[in-house]
Enzyme design. Sequence first.
Site, PDB file in Angstrom:
ATOM      1  N   ASP A 110      20.098 -58.527  39.298  1.00 45.52           N
ATOM      2  CA  ASP A 110      19.582 -57.457  40.178  1.00 45.52           C
ATOM      3  C   ASP A 110      18.999 -56.284  39.397  1.00 45.52           C
ATOM      4  OD1 ASP A 110      19.737 -55.830  42.273  1.00 45.52           O
ATOM      5  OD2 ASP A 110      21.577 -54.971  42.098  1.00 45.52           O
ATOM      6  N   THR A 156      18.665 -52.733  40.378  1.00 43.85           N
ATOM      7  CA  THR A 156      19.341 -51.428  40.339  1.00 43.85           C
ATOM      8  C   THR A 156      20.744 -51.690  39.416  1.00 43.85           C
ATOM      9  OG1 THR A 156      18.498 -50.675  42.207  1.00 43.85           O
ATOM     10  CG2 THR A 156      20.409 -49.446  41.406  1.00 43.85           C
TER      11      THR A 156
END
Length: 764
Positions: free
Chosen positions: A266, A268
């Site tokens: 991912d 973030t």
Amino acid sequence: MGEIIRANVFTKINAILGVLLVLVLVAGSPIDGMFGLLIIANSGIGIIQEIRAKRTLDQLAIVSQAKPTVRRDGVATQVSPADVVLDDLIELGPGDQIVVDGEVEEASALEVDESLLTGEADPIDKAVGAPVMSGSFVVSGSGAYRATKVGRDAYAAKLAEEASKFTLVKSELRSGIDKILTFITYLLIPAGLLSIYNQLVSSKESWRPAVTGMVAALVPMVPEGLVLMTSIAFAVGVIRLGKRQCLVQELPAIEGLARVDVVCADKTGTLTENGMRVAEVIALDGFDDGQVRKVLGALASDDPRPNASVAAIAEDMPDTPGWTSTAVAPFSSAKKWSGISYGQEGNWLLGAPDVLLDPSSATAERAEELGARGLRVLLLARSDRPVDAADAPGTVDPAALVVLEQKVRPDAKETLEYFADQHVAVKVISGDNAVSVGAVASTLGLPGGDHPIDARKLPDDPAQLADVVADNTTFGRVRPDQKRAMVTALQSRGHTVAMTGDGVNDVLALKDADIGVAMGAGSPATRAVAQIVLLDNKFATLPYVVGEGRRVIGNIERVSNLFLTKTVYSVLLAFLVGVAGVGSQIFGYDPIGYPFLPRHVTIAAWFTIGIPAFVLSLAPNNERARSGFVGRVMRLAVPSGVVIGVATFIAYLIAYAGPEATETQKVQASTTALITLIMIAMWVLALVARPFVWWKYLLIGGSVAAYVALFSIPFTREFFKLDPSNPRLTTAALVCGAVGIVLVEAAWLVQSRRARTLVTESVS
């Protein structure tokens, strides 16, 4: 604690060695019972290391565990799940794990994911009075529930209890070792029976030497240290990773991550830091800056569980107008927006510009340009209908663009470069705008970052999806169900996939990935489903985890080669001596007893296997993990064991002076065979230890020096019944050993050439 002690003391190997020890003691030869010390050593070392590992796991699990917010006497406090009692009122927000069973008392657009219990991925609306089960988690909305089942009655408590246990289940490595041990067991039965018959019947020796010979034949057949070294390697791995604030919730994950060839990350919280700050607020036509900031302040202050973006807005705009909300729509990863209706003050939305607006509009294009610089851009907009309406958001009137800065982790680039060097592909899969994700990926030098894929355009067909995911590296606007589908698509192509994440939108993918890796600061739900939790929140810790897994797998393979070589030559030597003994009864030639005493096989293992194996099992090793562990080990151990067994038997036949031989002649015959065995076994150790570094030279040199001392010092020669004083026999032993070394080296070269060919084919 008790379970660990029982598991290390009451083992099949300890039972076999214990029976053989009793037989040796009954025969009146306590010196030959030195192998009994292996029982104490195996059990003691295993217990100590596993207890250390369990304590490490328990301490880290306490740090990592979800701490629910409980409302008591009107005051909200965080408590341990074990401290939740019946009738406690527990608050809920996005990403919170439901730690005990209960009933909803308050609900504001509350949606719960029960996929961990039912397998159903669609979130379920929870109104007041609805039951909630421990093990599920909140997807969106907020609320509170009253505890109705706690402690061991709650499902989550059982999950937590199992997760913190020191266990070695579902390990490809352990299952491979179990197969090898099963194979060895089938060999031990006929070899053991033949040895017993030969020593007690064919050799025509008195019962005391016959029993000690029988024990000497059986003891080396048992790979007593193989399981121990495997357990120690895993345990030390847990302790080492624990020092780096890495919680391994399932021990085979150490091994599994070493086999991973694709990492799905991912953006973030993984490639970028969790914290954000408002860089700029751009008011759009028809709205002034003061009005925009007032609305943003209201939205941020009225969000009971703000995410990182809303928290940054609240920090920048702490003032609130004090409006009263009439409807709330919490943020969810599926719809990409949240909103609050304030009656006459309007219906306000905060979300992704490319979702709320026509992508071809001027505002959406401007947001795209900002996103291309790696910035996160949110749209503040007014809606023509309440945010909780069935057809929301309806017609959207853009009011402002909120530009947020995300700081790229300083160690992210180095981590990506490490995976590239190790031929591990990295896929960035994010719910953010694709252009923004691509900008971050490009900054980090990730191949393919300059042409990100918008997941809204991904095909639904699994085969087509697998093609797109395999050919690209950067994806934006990915829904939670798409993350899961992308992981499945990669697995369908034979990849071993690790998924990293920290948000509730990552839970489904983490759960289905071969290895789920959660950040310690992530939601409780992600930490609950992940096999590995990085408590320091550093993506850069992953290479250490991969390295530790490779160390464990590579070193156990080396150690297995040593132990299985010993088992093969012991079984073969027992067969050869036994067949020769049976043949003596049939054809009338002199009977042959087993060449060694138990003390001989004990010292033979000391410096060719025991101490070196312990050192090698803990040594650095960064070889990439490959499948086929059992085949590779057997391809080296079997030919090496056969060479040692045959060469030792030939050396013994050369030195054997018949059943009427004097005690000196018997000792010299045993010594001749032992020299040959040790020479070739030392060469096998040198092969297994390759490539050489200074400490390996020291290890092998020290082992050779130890044997020279044993055969040279009068006390040890007398104690262990060694006599290399006959020049003819010692020369014969050295010649047999030299021939055996050449044959073992040849077998090793053939195996190495085949292994290099397989590695080249797998990489290409």
